[in-house]
Design a protein around this motif. Structure first.
Motif, PDB file in Angstrom:
ATOM      1  N   ALA A  69       0.836  -1.213   0.000  1.00  0.00           N
ATOM      2  CA  ALA A  69       0.000   0.000   0.000  1.00  0.00           C
ATOM      3  C   ALA A  69       0.868   1.260   0.000  1.00  0.00           C
ATOM      4  N   MET A  73       0.903   4.273  -2.647  1.00  0.00           N
ATOM      5  CA  MET A  73       0.746   5.664  -2.191  1.00  0.00           C
ATOM      6  C   MET A  73       1.886   6.522  -2.733  1.00  0.00           C
ATOM      7  N   THR A 151      -6.236   2.759  -4.053  1.00  0.00           N
ATOM      8  CA  THR A 151      -5.187   3.482  -3.327  1.00  0.00           C
ATOM      9  C   THR A 151      -4.594   4.572  -4.218  1.00  0.00           C
ATOM     10  N   LEU A 210      -4.442   6.211   4.491  1.00  0.00           N
ATOM     11  CA  LEU A 210      -3.690   4.998   4.148  1.00  0.00           C
ATOM     12  C   LEU A 210      -4.152   3.784   4.947  1.00  0.00           C
ATOM     13  N   CYS A 213      -6.524   1.723   3.084  1.00  0.00           N
ATOM     14  CA  CYS A 213      -5.900   1.005   1.963  1.00  0.00           C
ATOM     15  C   CYS A 213      -5.147  -0.213   2.488  1.00  0.00           C
TER      16      CYS A 213
END
Lengths: 260, 245
Positions: A69, A73, A151, A210, A213
């Motif tokens: 993730a 990001m 994401t 986050l 995600c």
């Protein structure tokens, strides 16, 4: 602008970025594969040696979804911050595009598509490497490739809204250190957040992007699903759509400034 | 027949008036000059014509349509060459044209057939596979013109096309622009080089601080103000102080 969006026009903006990227794709693509290897060697095998079990699983398996993730990001964030800012203010790409039939909404959408693509390449590379290391226990994990898109969309829109608002490129260091770094560390990535934060304070984590995600990615890498994931998807899509709207608003405001 | 009509065209930015009730018309087949010192409102007007800026008041019609509400159909028939080259320098002229073509929905093949004619006309064809950063300033400008002509526009907007070029490059550019006009493309040209306007323009306006202060053909203006050339007319009208806007 009342003209709506033509997908082909948005894709022409995506195509511009893709063709610039593909000119040096070997140079661009390779680091995406090295980074996960370093992380997994250092954190997984290095730190993991001292932590045999965490939240009931071996340490490398615990950190894998977080790392995937984070990669997604970062991919979306670099693209939607520095690269978008340079295209806007230094290369003046959008001034050129606006003189063609492509409109503001299509430019924004094309740029989001591209940031999601970069994010997908980053996260996808990470995913493949973790599979090779044997850190992804479930076949459900192919679903990660879809979660990467969510994401990517979320961080592409947040990054772009920021890029079209700030006056100077220096402010991205604030974005990365004050916003993205804490997300990277405190989103149930390197340690089980619930155990440290306690149930009374988990609402703070639920507010941060986050975290959702990572929870979705973890569900797919482990194959353990629950109803809370619906909330994660609603959060990501909802916030993404909001920042998408804000990006377009800020973009229009920025280009309607006096001619330089 | 007028393909561009501006009536009392006005643009304010937060109380600052960039374009002040400007009236002009560009006829089909014409090269129309938009002359003024720095800060006269030339680029702002160009941006309104391709719909990137909305006029504060007044009427603007391009091909009979207000461009802001009809961006797609107006810009399809319009070519724009920006004051500063907007080029991807790390890739070739061909790559630049192919990217430009995509914005109009052209396939690589479509761009290729039109691009070959343009690159040849603008004397770039033999170096079209080279990275643009190797090009001279004049070549980059000519590539910008090729980009602007890729969609076979009926009207080409040129924002100071020869600023920063040496005299040889400028002369070549002027001859090429004459050719463009002879091929049937109407031109709206902004410049602060009076020679350029004398050489290229059929009709022109001189604007300063957003307002029109003179209009007519280069010849008529020189006669009217009893000057030797357009440069003198310009200085006579706009004053001799330095502009730092």
């Amino acid at each position: 602008m009342t003209e709506g969006i033509i997908l082909k026009s948005a894709l022409s903006v995506w195509w511009r970025n893709f063709s610039m990227y593909s000119k040096i794709w070997k140079l661009n693509l390779l680091p995406n594969f090295f980074e996960p290897v370093f992380f997994l060697l250092g954190l997984g095998l290095g730190v993991g040696f001292y932590i045999p079990q965490i939240a009931g699983v071996p340490y490398p398996i615990f950190i894998t979804p977080g790392l995937i993730a984070i990669a997604a990001m970062n991919g979306a964030s670099f693209e939607s911050t520095y690269n978008v800012f340079v295209r806007m203010n230094y290369n003046r790409v959008y001034d050129g595009v606006l003189a063609t039939p492509v409109n503001e909404a299509e430019i924004v959408l094309g740029e989001i598509f591209w940031a999601v693509t970069r994010s997908w390449i980053y996260g996808g590379a990470f995913y493949i490497i973790t599979c090779l290391f044997g850190y992804v226990p479930s076949w459900w994990s192919v679903g990660v490739l879809v979660i990467l898109i969510l994401t990517g969309y979320l961080f592409a829109t947040i990054g772009m809204a920021f890029s079209f608002t700030i006056p100077a490129i220096d402010l991205f260091s604030v974005y990365f250190t004050i916003f993205l770094t804490p997300l990277m560390i405190f989103s149930d990535t390197f340690f089980p957040l619930q155990e440290r934060l306690g149930p009374d304070w988990m609402w703070i984590a639920e507010l941060t992007p986050l975290f959702h995600c990572v929870r979705l990615t973890r569900a797919f890498t482990t194959g353990h699903f629950s109803n809370i994931l619906i909330w994660d998807i609603i959060y990501i899509v909802g916030l993404g759509v909001f920042f998408h709207w804000l990006t377009l608003k800020q973009f229009k405001k920025r280009i309607h400034q006096p001619a330089r | 027949m007028a393909i561009l009509i501006a009536e009392k065209l006005t643009k304010y930015f937060d109380g600052f008036c960039a374009v002040n009730a400007v009236d002009f018309e560009v006829a089909k087949g014409q090269c129309f000059g938009f002359l003024g010192p720095n800060g006269a409102g030339k680029t702002t007007t160009i941006k309104m014509i391709y719909g990137a800026l909305a006029p504060t008041s007044g009427r603007l019609q391009v091909f009979g349509l207000p461009p802001q509400e009809n961006r797609r159909s107006v810009n399809r028939r319009l070519g724009v060459v920006h004051q500063k080259d907007i080029l991807e320098e790390t890739v070739s002229a061909w790559d630049n044209l192919i990217m430009q073509g995509r914005y109009y929905g052209f396939s690589k093949q479509q761009t290729h057939s039109r691009g070959e004619f343009l690159l040849n006309m603008l004397q770039l064809l033999d170096r079209a596979d080279e990275s643009v950063f190797r090009y001279s300033g004049g070549m980059k400008r000519r590539l910008s013109i090729a980009k602007g002509l890729l969609n076979e526009p009926e009207l080409l907007l040129l924002d100071e096309p020869t600023t920063g070029l040496d005299p040889q490059a400028r002369l070549l550019m002027w001859n090429k622009l004459k050719e463009v006009k002879q091929n049937g493309t109407s031109i709206l040209l902004t410049t602060h080089y009076m020679h350029e306007a004398e050489f290229l323009c059929d009709d022109l306006i001189i604007i300063d601080h957003g307002k029109i202060i003179a209009r007519g053909s280069p010849k008529a203006l020189i006669e009217k103000y009893g000057c030797k050339n357009l440069e003198e007319v310009f200085l006579e009208l706009t004053g001799r102080e330095l502009r730092d806007e």
